[in-house]
Design a protein around this motif. Sequence first.
Motif, short mmCIF file in Angstrom:
data_model
loop_
_atom_site.label_atom_id
_atom_site.label_comp_id
_atom_site.label_asym_id
_atom_site.label_seq_id
_atom_site.Cartn_x
_atom_site.Cartn_y
_atom_site.Cartn_z
N ARG A 1 -14.20 48.51 80.66
CA ARG A 1 -14.08 49.35 81.86
C ARG A 1 -14.00 48.45 83.10
NH1 ARG A 1 -15.05 54.81 81.06
NH2 ARG A 1 -16.03 55.27 79.06
N GLN A 2 -13.03 48.75 83.96
CA GLN A 2 -12.88 48.01 85.21
C GLN A 2 -13.01 48.92 86.42
OE1 GLN A 2 -9.23 45.79 84.93
NE2 GLN A 2 -9.90 44.71 83.12
N TRP A 3 -13.27 50.17 86.16
CA TRP A 3 -13.45 51.15 87.23
C TRP A 3 -14.31 52.29 86.67
CZ3 TRP A 3 -11.67 55.82 85.59
CH2 TRP A 3 -10.71 55.81 84.58
N GLY A 4 -14.85 53.10 87.54
CA GLY A 4 -15.66 54.24 87.12
C GLY A 4 -17.01 54.23 87.82
N THR A 5 -17.96 54.93 87.23
CA THR A 5 -19.30 55.01 87.79
C THR A 5 -20.02 53.69 87.61
OG1 THR A 5 -19.36 57.35 87.15
CG2 THR A 5 -21.45 56.32 87.75
N VAL A 6 -20.48 53.12 88.71
CA VAL A 6 -21.15 51.82 88.63
C VAL A 6 -22.53 51.98 88.01
CG1 VAL A 6 -19.88 50.81 90.56
CG2 VAL A 6 -22.03 51.99 90.99
N CYS A 7 -22.98 50.93 87.39
CA CYS A 7 -24.27 50.93 86.70
C CYS A 7 -25.41 50.92 87.72
CB CYS A 7 -24.36 49.71 85.78
SG CYS A 7 -25.90 49.65 84.86
N PRO A 8 -26.34 51.87 87.63
CA PRO A 8 -27.45 51.89 88.58
C PRO A 8 -28.57 50.91 88.21
CG PRO A 8 -27.61 53.75 87.10
CD PRO A 8 -26.32 53.04 86.76
N LEU A 9 -28.52 50.34 87.00
CA LEU A 9 -29.62 49.50 86.54
C LEU A 9 -29.45 48.02 86.87
CD1 LEU A 9 -30.22 51.04 83.00
CD2 LEU A 9 -31.42 51.55 85.14
N CYS A 10 -28.24 47.50 86.74
CA CYS A 10 -28.12 46.04 86.77
C CYS A 10 -27.22 45.48 87.88
CB CYS A 10 -27.61 45.54 85.42
SG CYS A 10 -25.90 45.95 85.10
N LEU A 11 -26.65 46.31 88.71
CA LEU A 11 -25.81 45.77 89.79
C LEU A 11 -26.65 45.40 91.00
CD1 LEU A 11 -22.50 47.83 89.99
CD2 LEU A 11 -22.88 45.56 89.10
N ASP A 12 -26.39 44.22 91.56
CA ASP A 12 -27.05 43.79 92.77
C ASP A 12 -26.55 44.66 93.92
OD1 ASP A 12 -26.85 41.85 95.34
OD2 ASP A 12 -28.61 41.36 94.11
N PHE A 13 -27.46 45.17 94.71
CA PHE A 13 -27.11 46.10 95.79
C PHE A 13 -26.19 45.46 96.82
CE2 PHE A 13 -27.97 48.04 99.95
CZ PHE A 13 -27.61 49.35 99.66
N ASP A 14 -26.41 44.19 97.14
CA ASP A 14 -25.65 43.54 98.20
C ASP A 14 -24.30 43.00 97.73
OD1 ASP A 14 -27.61 44.02 100.13
OD2 ASP A 14 -28.73 42.23 99.52
N THR A 15 -24.27 42.41 96.54
CA THR A 15 -23.05 41.71 96.10
C THR A 15 -22.25 42.46 95.04
OG1 THR A 15 -24.23 40.51 94.37
CG2 THR A 15 -24.12 39.47 96.56
N ASN A 16 -22.81 43.53 94.48
CA ASN A 16 -22.18 44.27 93.38
C ASN A 16 -21.91 43.39 92.16
OD1 ASN A 16 -22.22 46.84 94.40
ND2 ASN A 16 -20.21 46.67 95.36
N GLU A 17 -22.70 42.36 91.99
CA GLU A 17 -22.60 41.49 90.82
C GLU A 17 -23.56 41.98 89.74
OE1 GLU A 17 -20.60 38.78 90.28
OE2 GLU A 17 -19.62 39.29 92.17
N VAL A 18 -23.17 41.80 88.48
CA VAL A 18 -24.02 42.17 87.37
C VAL A 18 -25.17 41.18 87.28
CG1 VAL A 18 -24.11 42.46 84.86
CG2 VAL A 18 -22.08 43.18 86.12
N THR A 19 -26.40 41.70 87.26
CA THR A 19 -27.57 40.83 87.19
C THR A 19 -28.16 40.72 85.79
OG1 THR A 19 -29.03 42.67 87.79
CG2 THR A 19 -28.19 41.27 89.59
N ASP A 20 -27.73 41.61 84.88
CA ASP A 20 -28.24 41.60 83.51
C ASP A 20 -27.07 41.78 82.55
OD1 ASP A 20 -29.65 41.81 81.16
OD2 ASP A 20 -30.54 43.76 81.61
N ASN A 21 -26.67 40.69 81.90
CA ASN A 21 -25.53 40.79 80.98
C ASN A 21 -25.91 41.45 79.65
OD1 ASN A 21 -26.96 38.73 79.84
ND2 ASN A 21 -25.27 37.26 79.80
N ARG A 22 -27.17 41.81 79.47
CA ARG A 22 -27.62 42.53 78.28
C ARG A 22 -28.05 43.96 78.63
NH1 ARG A 22 -27.95 40.28 73.73
NH2 ARG A 22 -29.62 41.60 72.99
#
Length: 167
Positions: free
Chosen positions: A45-66
């Motif tokens: 998936r490259q679009w859609g509802t963003v993950c509320p658990l692991c995305l950094d609020f400021d940078t939108n980077e994934v903080t947990d690859n698991r």
Amino acid sequence: EIAMSDWSSDVCSSDLFLLAKELMRKEYLLQIKKTGIQGTLLKRRQWGTVCPLCLDFDTNEVTDNRCPSCFGTGFLGGYFKGIELWVTLSNLKRNKQITDLAVVDPFDRSGRCVAYPYLDTKDIWVNNQTNERYAISEPTNVAEIRGIPIVYTAMFSKAPASSILYD
């Protein structure tokens, strides 16, 4: 690769469509009957509802690859429903490394497949016989007609058994 300079200008588009269809049919038959391995392509998936658990609020980077809700993609669900994809894998390189903690065996293979569906970097291919998961990278066109891909090659990197991709 099919060079477009070899085509005469009087060849109409329907003839090119029929040629492309025939090339894809022959490649598909070769894989089903002789060289291919049946698998399932999981499109990332490259679009859609963003993950509320692991995305950094400021940078939108994934903080947990698991992350169990997005599987490290940043979008809920992580991957779309699987699509059947036959692939011919070849042994390209095997670099077994012994470290202080474990034996690391990255097993990258080159794969060839029909250019449908479209392959993208970070998609996942599941070998249906062994349930091994491979991350796809470097997809390139082997054959194309007027910019439309017919056959792809790509690198298939085997995911370690501890990877979230097996969930």
